[in-house]
Motif scaffolding. Structure first.
Motif, short mmCIF file in Angstrom:
data_model
loop_
_atom_site.label_atom_id
_atom_site.label_comp_id
_atom_site.label_asym_id
_atom_site.label_seq_id
_atom_site.Cartn_x
_atom_site.Cartn_y
_atom_site.Cartn_z
N ALA A 1 0.83 -1.20 0.00
CA ALA A 1 0.00 0.00 0.00
C ALA A 1 0.86 1.25 0.00
CB ALA A 1 -0.93 -0.01 1.22
N MET A 2 1.90 1.26 0.82
CA MET A 2 2.75 2.44 0.96
C MET A 2 3.61 2.70 -0.27
SD MET A 2 2.20 3.90 3.94
CE MET A 2 3.67 4.82 4.37
N ARG A 3 4.07 1.64 -0.91
CA ARG A 3 4.99 1.82 -2.03
C ARG A 3 4.30 1.80 -3.39
NH1 ARG A 3 10.31 -1.94 -0.66
NH2 ARG A 3 11.34 -0.45 0.74
N GLU A 4 3.21 1.04 -3.50
CA GLU A 4 2.57 0.87 -4.80
C GLU A 4 1.18 1.48 -4.87
OE1 GLU A 4 2.79 -3.18 -6.21
OE2 GLU A 4 4.58 -3.56 -4.99
N GLY A 5 0.64 1.87 -3.73
CA GLY A 5 -0.70 2.44 -3.73
C GLY A 5 -1.78 1.43 -4.05
N VAL A 6 -1.63 0.22 -3.52
CA VAL A 6 -2.60 -0.85 -3.77
C VAL A 6 -3.08 -1.40 -2.43
CG1 VAL A 6 -2.98 -3.12 -4.80
CG2 VAL A 6 -1.53 -1.45 -5.96
N SER A 7 -4.40 -1.52 -2.27
CA SER A 7 -4.98 -2.00 -1.01
C SER A 7 -4.87 -3.51 -0.91
CB SER A 7 -6.45 -1.59 -0.94
OG SER A 7 -7.23 -2.44 -1.78
N PRO A 8 -5.09 -4.08 0.30
CA PRO A 8 -5.09 -5.54 0.43
C PRO A 8 -6.12 -6.23 -0.46
CG PRO A 8 -4.90 -4.53 2.58
CD PRO A 8 -5.18 -3.41 1.61
N ASP A 9 -7.18 -5.49 -0.85
CA ASP A 9 -8.19 -6.05 -1.75
C ASP A 9 -7.82 -5.91 -3.22
OD1 ASP A 9 -9.79 -6.74 0.42
OD2 ASP A 9 -10.79 -4.80 0.45
N GLY A 10 -6.67 -5.30 -3.48
CA GLY A 10 -6.22 -5.14 -4.86
C GLY A 10 -6.70 -3.87 -5.54
N GLU A 11 -7.34 -2.97 -4.80
CA GLU A 11 -7.80 -1.71 -5.38
C GLU A 11 -6.68 -0.68 -5.36
OE1 GLU A 11 -12.57 -1.27 -4.86
OE2 GLU A 11 -11.32 -0.46 -3.25
N HIS A 12 -6.69 0.19 -6.38
CA HIS A 12 -5.70 1.27 -6.44
C HIS A 12 -6.13 2.41 -5.52
CE1 HIS A 12 -3.46 -0.45 -9.77
NE2 HIS A 12 -4.58 -0.63 -10.44
N TYR A 13 -5.14 2.98 -4.82
CA TYR A 13 -5.40 4.17 -4.02
C TYR A 13 -5.22 5.42 -4.89
CZ TYR A 13 -5.36 1.51 0.34
OH TYR A 13 -5.64 0.63 1.35
N TYR A 14 -6.00 6.43 -4.57
CA TYR A 14 -5.83 7.71 -5.24
C TYR A 14 -4.55 8.38 -4.75
CZ TYR A 14 -10.55 7.50 -7.19
OH TYR A 14 -11.66 7.14 -7.90
N PRO A 15 -3.89 9.17 -5.62
CA PRO A 15 -2.61 9.79 -5.24
C PRO A 15 -2.73 10.92 -4.23
CG PRO A 15 -3.28 10.49 -7.43
CD PRO A 15 -4.22 9.40 -7.04
N ALA A 16 -3.96 11.21 -3.73
CA ALA A 16 -4.06 12.10 -2.58
C ALA A 16 -3.32 11.48 -1.40
CB ALA A 16 -5.54 12.33 -2.23
N PHE A 17 -3.24 10.14 -1.40
CA PHE A 17 -2.38 9.40 -0.48
C PHE A 17 -1.01 9.34 -1.16
CE2 PHE A 17 -1.05 4.80 0.42
CZ PHE A 17 -0.32 5.15 1.53
N ARG B 1 -12.21 4.25 -10.24
CA ARG B 1 -10.97 3.85 -9.59
C ARG B 1 -10.11 2.95 -10.49
NH1 ARG B 1 -9.40 3.76 -4.05
NH2 ARG B 1 -11.47 4.49 -3.43
N ALA B 2 -10.75 2.17 -11.34
CA ALA B 2 -10.00 1.24 -12.20
C ALA B 2 -9.03 1.97 -13.13
CB ALA B 2 -10.96 0.39 -13.02
N LEU B 3 -9.33 3.25 -13.44
CA LEU B 3 -8.47 4.02 -14.33
C LEU B 3 -7.14 4.39 -13.69
CD1 LEU B 3 -11.10 6.45 -15.93
CD2 LEU B 3 -10.11 4.38 -16.93
N LEU B 4 -7.04 4.22 -12.37
CA LEU B 4 -5.81 4.59 -11.69
C LEU B 4 -4.64 3.71 -12.11
CD1 LEU B 4 -7.19 5.28 -8.11
CD2 LEU B 4 -6.11 6.94 -9.64
N GLY B 5 -4.91 2.49 -12.55
CA GLY B 5 -3.85 1.64 -13.06
C GLY B 5 -3.17 2.28 -14.25
N VAL B 6 -3.96 2.89 -15.13
CA VAL B 6 -3.42 3.59 -16.29
C VAL B 6 -2.72 4.87 -15.83
CG1 VAL B 6 -3.99 4.70 -18.48
CG2 VAL B 6 -5.23 2.64 -17.75
N TRP B 7 -3.31 5.56 -14.87
CA TRP B 7 -2.72 6.79 -14.33
C TRP B 7 -1.30 6.54 -13.83
CZ3 TRP B 7 -0.59 8.32 -9.74
CH2 TRP B 7 -0.44 9.70 -9.53
N LYS B 8 -1.11 5.42 -13.16
CA LYS B 8 0.19 5.12 -12.60
C LYS B 8 1.26 4.91 -13.68
CE LYS B 8 -1.44 2.99 -8.30
NZ LYS B 8 -1.53 1.74 -7.51
#
Length: 285
Positions: free
Chosen positions: A91-107, A149-156
């Protein structure tokens, strides 16, 4: 003004001596106490404390919509108490939750990605040792298409920069300051402009951000014209980071007041020196 500044400096030095006496600065004896300092230099309290410490709920109103910070307490259901070390690091390094969801870069995981594994494990040890908060995290209120939220993979793919590395041509103090600014203290996240989809324009450097949450304008830390911040001495920068006073006797406000309270105001004198040396070098190469 010199008398006022000296009095504030003496008060600040007394606080530093008191902190040393209680063992919160300098060498740490265990993971929890080391993690407490990492929590401070990361400014975690500013974003994740609204009603209760670590309970989240802080709103960030941006042109993309409203982000709401998450519960990072040790609560098993509503917080991160049930996370494994591997899940926390991901989560801290890749911005991915334990459920596999992408975190928004506000984090700001794009900055936390620069932190070594042990620092992250120490931080988790500290968070796990704090009181659980039974407070569910509210959903973000974002506009389309940013609520997809799924678009965050492309954002990254387009908005994740190279990982920070030390510069062997610089001093150890300078490298520590660079690490703080680009890593846990994430100065770049606030003082660097963003593109229309929220990605950092790292090539521009910390020239300020005109579209910070709640309509705030974040000032530059790099001033090519040597006006304002660019004309400060290294001691001026260190003093402002420690107590919030500028060379002309004014005080830093806005979001910086939270940084002073929860981040730089809790740094060791050595880290204040390192960060000020690094920031000074950006204006005086």
């Amino acid at each position: 003004m010199n008398i006022t500044r000296n009095l504030i400096l003496l008060s600040s030095l007394w606080c530093s001596v008191s902190a040393l006496a209680t063992g919160f600065e300098g060498p740490q004896s265990d993971a929890v106490s080391r993690g407490a300092y990492i929590f401070d230099i990361g400014g975690c309290a500013s974003c994740h404390t609204n009603k209760q410490p670590l309970g989240g709920g802080v709103e960030l109103v941006t042109p993309l919509g409203t982000f709401i910070s998450s519960n990072i307490s040790s609560h098993q259901q509503f917080g991160i108490g049930g996370w494994t070390n591997a899940q926390f690091i991901k989560a801290m390094r890749e911005g991915v939750s334990p459920d596999g969801e992408h975190y928004y870069p506000a984090f700001p995981y794009t900055s936390y990605a620069n932190m070594p594994k042990q620092d992250l494990l120490d931080l988790k040890a500290y968070l796990d040792a704090q009181e659980p908060v039974a407070e569910a995290t509210l959903p973000h209120g974002l506009t389309f298409p940013f609520n997809q939220r799924a678009l965050l993979g492309v954002w990254k793919l387009f908005n994740t920069g190279d990982q920070w590395i030390s510069d062997p041509s610089q001093s150890a103090t300078w490298n520590r300051g660079s690490y703080l600014a680009n890593g846990p203290s994430h100065c770049t996240q606030c003082h660097t402009p963003r593109n229309f989809i929220g990605g950092l324009q790292l090539e521009k450097g910390m020239v300020g951000n005109e579209q910070w949450p709640d309509g705030e304008k974040v000032p530059p830390l790099v001033d090519a014209n040597q006006l304002g911040f660019g004309g400060w001495s290294q001691d001026d920068i260190a003093f402002a980071l420690e107590v919030g006073m500028t060379p002309d006797g004014d005080f830093l406000g806005g979001s910086m007041s939270h940084v002073l309270e929860n981040t730089t105001g809790k740094m060791t004198p050595d880290d204040i020196k390192a960060l000020s040396e690094y920031l000074y070098s950006l204006n005086n190469p």
